[in-house]
Scaffold this motif. Sequence first.
Motif, PDB file in Angstrom:
ATOM      1  N   GLN A  22     -66.711   5.391  29.975  1.00 35.15           N
ATOM      2  CA  GLN A  22     -66.390   4.037  30.419  1.00 35.15           C
ATOM      3  C   GLN A  22     -67.200   3.693  31.662  1.00 35.15           C
ATOM      4  OE1 GLN A  22     -62.333   2.761  29.363  1.00 35.15           O
ATOM      5  NE2 GLN A  22     -61.706   4.777  30.064  1.00 35.15           N
ATOM      6  N   HIS A  23     -67.804   2.526  31.635  1.00 37.38           N
ATOM      7  CA  HIS A  23     -68.600   2.076  32.788  1.00 37.38           C
ATOM      8  C   HIS A  23     -68.845   0.583  32.621  1.00 37.38           C
ATOM      9  CE1 HIS A  23     -71.778   1.802  35.765  1.00 37.38           C
ATOM     10  NE2 HIS A  23     -71.514   3.047  36.131  1.00 37.38           N
ATOM     11  N   ASP A  24     -68.936  -0.106  33.735  1.00 33.00           N
ATOM     12  CA  ASP A  24     -69.226  -1.554  33.677  1.00 33.00           C
ATOM     13  C   ASP A  24     -70.557  -1.843  32.988  1.00 33.00           C
ATOM     14  OD1 ASP A  24     -66.954  -2.452  34.703  1.00 33.00           O
ATOM     15  OD2 ASP A  24     -67.728  -2.897  36.721  1.00 33.00           O
ATOM     16  N   THR A  50     -64.845  13.914  27.485  1.00 34.36           N
ATOM     17  CA  THR A  50     -65.523  12.795  28.157  1.00 34.36           C
ATOM     18  C   THR A  50     -67.002  13.112  28.300  1.00 34.36           C
ATOM     19  OG1 THR A  50     -64.868  13.782  30.232  1.00 34.36           O
ATOM     20  CG2 THR A  50     -63.615  11.853  29.553  1.00 34.36           C
ATOM     21  N   VAL A  51     -67.781  12.075  28.312  1.00 32.11           N
ATOM     22  CA  VAL A  51     -69.204  12.229  28.624  1.00 32.11           C
ATOM     23  C   VAL A  51     -69.406  11.393  29.880  1.00 32.11           C
ATOM     24  CG1 VAL A  51     -71.561  11.907  27.809  1.00 32.11           C
ATOM     25  CG2 VAL A  51     -69.749  12.349  26.160  1.00 32.11           C
ATOM     26  N   SER A  52     -69.897  12.022  30.942  1.00 29.57           N
ATOM     27  CA  SER A  52     -70.073  11.246  32.186  1.00 29.57           C
ATOM     28  C   SER A  52     -71.215  10.268  32.014  1.00 29.57           C
ATOM     29  CB  SER A  52     -70.406  12.155  33.358  1.00 29.57           C
ATOM     30  OG  SER A  52     -69.619  13.279  33.295  1.00 29.57           O
ATOM     31  N   PRO A  53     -70.954   8.988  32.297  1.00 23.03           N
ATOM     32  CA  PRO A  53     -72.030   8.004  32.133  1.00 23.03           C
ATOM     33  C   PRO A  53     -73.208   8.304  33.055  1.00 23.03           C
ATOM     34  CG  PRO A  53     -69.893   6.943  32.453  1.00 23.03           C
ATOM     35  CD  PRO A  53     -69.698   8.391  32.744  1.00 23.03           C
ATOM     36  N   PRO A  54     -74.418   8.319  32.523  1.00 23.19           N
ATOM     37  CA  PRO A  54     -75.583   8.464  33.409  1.00 23.19           C
ATOM     38  C   PRO A  54     -75.748   7.201  34.261  1.00 23.19           C
ATOM     39  CG  PRO A  54     -76.265   8.231  31.101  1.00 23.19           C
ATOM     40  CD  PRO A  54     -74.779   8.187  31.117  1.00 23.19           C
ATOM     41  N   ALA A  55     -76.593   7.269  35.253  1.00 23.37           N
ATOM     42  CA  ALA A  55     -76.784   6.096  36.126  1.00 23.37           C
ATOM     43  C   ALA A  55     -77.263   4.912  35.298  1.00 23.37           C
ATOM     44  CB  ALA A  55     -77.812   6.431  37.191  1.00 23.37           C
ATOM     45  N   PRO A  56     -76.711   3.705  35.552  1.00 24.29           N
ATOM     46  CA  PRO A  56     -77.145   2.540  34.777  1.00 24.29           C
ATOM     47  C   PRO A  56     -78.647   2.316  34.880  1.00 24.29           C
ATOM     48  CG  PRO A  56     -75.241   1.996  36.126  1.00 24.29           C
ATOM     49  CD  PRO A  56     -75.675   3.373  36.530  1.00 24.29           C
ATOM     50  N   VAL A  57     -79.233   1.845  33.784  1.00 25.00           N
ATOM     51  CA  VAL A  57     -80.672   1.604  33.747  1.00 25.00           C
ATOM     52  C   VAL A  57     -80.999   0.286  34.450  1.00 25.00           C
ATOM     53  CG1 VAL A  57     -82.652   1.288  32.180  1.00 25.00           C
ATOM     54  CG2 VAL A  57     -80.810   2.858  31.565  1.00 25.00           C
ATOM     55  N   GLY A  58     -80.151  -0.719  34.209  1.00 18.78           N
ATOM     56  CA  GLY A  58     -80.322  -2.004  34.882  1.00 18.78           C
ATOM     57  C   GLY A  58     -81.485  -2.840  34.374  1.00 18.78           C
ATOM     58  N   LEU A  59     -82.037  -2.480  33.199  1.00 15.64           N
ATOM     59  CA  LEU A  59     -83.168  -3.235  32.631  1.00 15.64           C
ATOM     60  C   LEU A  59     -82.756  -4.635  32.212  1.00 15.64           C
ATOM     61  CD1 LEU A  59     -85.211  -1.061  30.114  1.00 15.64           C
ATOM     62  CD2 LEU A  59     -86.077  -2.385  32.040  1.00 15.64           C
ATOM     63  N   SER A  60     -81.578  -4.720  31.607  1.00 14.70           N
ATOM     64  CA  SER A  60     -81.112  -6.031  31.161  1.00 14.70           C
ATOM     65  C   SER A  60     -79.624  -6.154  31.467  1.00 14.70           C
ATOM     66  CB  SER A  60     -81.365  -6.227  29.665  1.00 14.70           C
ATOM     67  OG  SER A  60     -81.251  -5.019  28.990  1.00 14.70           O
ATOM     68  N   LYS A  61     -79.185  -7.370  31.532  1.00 15.67           N
ATOM     69  CA  LYS A  61     -77.802  -7.597  31.927  1.00 15.67           C
ATOM     70  C   LYS A  61     -77.130  -8.480  30.891  1.00 15.67           C
ATOM     71  CE  LYS A  61     -75.202  -8.704  36.014  1.00 15.67           C
ATOM     72  NZ  LYS A  61     -75.049  -9.709  36.996  1.00 15.67           N
ATOM     73  N   TRP A  62     -75.934  -8.123  30.504  1.00 14.71           N
ATOM     74  CA  TRP A  62     -75.176  -8.923  29.546  1.00 14.71           C
ATOM     75  C   TRP A  62     -74.529 -10.082  30.299  1.00 14.71           C
ATOM     76  CZ3 TRP A  62     -69.998 -10.217  28.818  1.00 14.71           C
ATOM     77  CH2 TRP A  62     -69.666 -10.684  27.544  1.00 14.71           C
ATOM     78  N   LEU A  63     -74.778 -11.293  29.850  1.00 11.70           N
ATOM     79  CA  LEU A  63     -74.236 -12.443  30.569  1.00 11.70           C
ATOM     80  C   LEU A  63     -73.000 -12.997  29.881  1.00 11.70           C
ATOM     81  CD1 LEU A  63     -77.537 -14.281  31.572  1.00 11.70           C
ATOM     82  CD2 LEU A  63     -76.127 -12.748  32.952  1.00 11.70           C
ATOM     83  N   GLU A  64     -73.121 -13.384  28.616  1.00 11.56           N
ATOM     84  CA  GLU A  64     -71.961 -13.923  27.910  1.00 11.56           C
ATOM     85  C   GLU A  64     -72.228 -13.909  26.413  1.00 11.56           C
ATOM     86  OE1 GLU A  64     -71.320 -18.087  28.511  1.00 11.56           O
ATOM     87  OE2 GLU A  64     -73.398 -18.579  28.117  1.00 11.56           O
ATOM     88  N   PRO A 105     -78.105  -1.798  24.085  1.00 13.15           N
ATOM     89  CA  PRO A 105     -78.759  -0.544  23.710  1.00 13.15           C
ATOM     90  C   PRO A 105     -79.460   0.120  24.885  1.00 13.15           C
ATOM     91  CG  PRO A 105     -79.410  -2.321  22.234  1.00 13.15           C
ATOM     92  CD  PRO A 105     -78.569  -2.942  23.298  1.00 13.15           C
ATOM     93  N   GLU A 106     -79.980  -0.690  25.807  1.00 10.88           N
ATOM     94  CA  GLU A 106     -80.687  -0.130  26.971  1.00 10.88           C
ATOM     95  C   GLU A 106     -79.765   0.774  27.790  1.00 10.88           C
ATOM     96  OE1 GLU A 106     -80.592  -3.193  25.994  1.00 10.88           O
ATOM     97  OE2 GLU A 106     -82.478  -4.257  26.293  1.00 10.88           O
ATOM     98  N   GLU A 107     -78.465   0.429  27.824  1.00  8.72           N
ATOM     99  CA  GLU A 107     -77.523   1.226  28.610  1.00  8.72           C
ATOM    100  C   GLU A 107     -76.876   2.331  27.778  1.00  8.72           C
ATOM    101  OE1 GLU A 107     -77.374   1.134  31.691  1.00  8.72           O
ATOM    102  OE2 GLU A 107     -78.217  -0.817  32.208  1.00  8.72           O
ATOM    103  N   LEU A 108     -76.625   2.032  26.494  1.00  5.54           N
ATOM    104  CA  LEU A 108     -75.925   3.033  25.666  1.00  5.54           C
ATOM    105  C   LEU A 108     -76.845   4.194  25.283  1.00  5.54           C
ATOM    106  CD1 LEU A 108     -73.774   0.818  23.246  1.00  5.54           C
ATOM    107  CD2 LEU A 108     -73.057   1.991  25.309  1.00  5.54           C
ATOM    108  N   THR A 109     -78.139   3.915  25.157  1.00  8.59           N
ATOM    109  CA  THR A 109     -79.059   4.968  24.699  1.00  8.59           C
ATOM    110  C   THR A 109     -79.058   6.186  25.625  1.00  8.59           C
ATOM    111  OG1 THR A 109     -80.384   3.359  23.542  1.00  8.59           O
ATOM    112  CG2 THR A 109     -81.470   5.446  24.031  1.00  8.59           C
ATOM    113  N   PRO A 110     -79.187   6.022  26.944  1.00  9.67           N
ATOM    114  CA  PRO A 110     -79.186   7.225  27.799  1.00  9.67           C
ATOM    115  C   PRO A 110     -77.888   8.032  27.678  1.00  9.67           C
ATOM    116  CG  PRO A 110     -79.840   5.280  29.063  1.00  9.67           C
ATOM    117  CD  PRO A 110     -79.396   4.791  27.719  1.00  9.67           C
ATOM    118  N   LEU A 111     -76.791   7.336  27.426  1.00  7.43           N
ATOM    119  CA  LEU A 111     -75.513   8.025  27.265  1.00  7.43           C
ATOM    120  C   LEU A 111     -75.536   8.897  26.003  1.00  7.43           C
ATOM    121  CD1 LEU A 111     -72.449   8.304  28.053  1.00  7.43           C
ATOM    122  CD2 LEU A 111     -72.056   6.393  26.485  1.00  7.43           C
TER     123      LEU A 111
END
Length: 332
Positions: free
Chosen positions: A79-81, A186-200, A88-94
Amino acid sequence: MFRALSTGRRRGAALQRLHSTLVIAEHDNQKLTPITLNAIAAAGHLGGDVSCLVAGTNCTQVAEELAKVQGVSKVFVAQHDAYKGFLPEELTPLILQAQKQFGFTHICAGASAFGKNLLPRVAAKLDVAPISDIIEIKSPDTFVRTIYAGNALCTVKCDEPVKVLTIRATSFEPAAAAGGNAGSGTVSPPAPVGLSKWLEQSLTKSDRPELTSAKVVVSGGRGLKSGDNFKLLYDLADQLHAAVGASRAAVDAGFVPNDMQVGQTGKIVAPEVYIAVGISGAIQHLAGMKDSKTIIAINKDPEAPIFQVSDYGLVADLFKAVPEMTELLKKK
Ligand code: FAD
């Protein structure tokens, strides 16, 4: 450091022999999307352990739901914000981290927009070729997939060390949602990539069932002649508790929005009953609905190809036949 690496490799090799599959759960942080159950069932055909990864912002409820699914031995939660919007940019490293830790032989997800968006990226990062839209599993390394409009099949033998697969939901019965008792991790979330941001996201709101999971689907084609005439289908669908779909010609003509399109470049459906109204039956349309249990076609042209795949055919003018059917159903 060298010793740790070689031990890890040995353990990895042992796990590989056993076959272990990671299914990436699709959900909305509250409920599991039904396609995940089809992917779990498909994973069961691979032999070995089936684990699931639930990544989200606040998704413990989904993990609990998954733990009860038959055939799942372990549920990993992360779980992570950063997982807002399931980018996919954030889920892939996980997923890569989970893969590094547990050495799965297969990673799979449903062949939905979610799975098709995510797994090619995962495969690229693992430097393996993904296999998409699998309709049959012959063995842990041999798969059948469709290649053109569902009319050509190919059998693929995959020698990649990790097989990355998307599963066509309509080809596998869903795993039972109750009766399982999976462990958790649990799998510890890796540091966020921050390449793209979900807006709405703006979703079409509808009281009707969702197209890909509805038991009955009524679809309209160019024969409807206008968007307004789709009201005939909505009225019929309301009597049948059905979802409403469309051919691409109807979408391209602007009769209805493109999230209603059924077919090769639209949604794949396999309901109990599919009613095709004013649809000719082009192969690209059939690719999206030919696995339906019972197909009913209404078309004024007796030569329309849709009749070749339908169980029941009505050669009639839809503008007469459809309101008549609706009235009869109302009387029941
Ligand atoms: P038509 O082929 O024009 O058929 C209309 C039918 O309505 C006719 O059979 C006619 O007899 C009947 N009709 C007309 N008036 C009446 C009436 N009053 N009462 C009863 N019947 C009537 N198509 C899809 O649907 N989904 C896809 O995902 C898709 N992907 C494609 C991808 C590619 C790469 C390509 C090239 C094409 C794709 N197509 C797709 C388009 C497909 O080839 C057809 O053009 C399309 O499916 C035709 O839609 P239709 O049956 O509504 O229209």
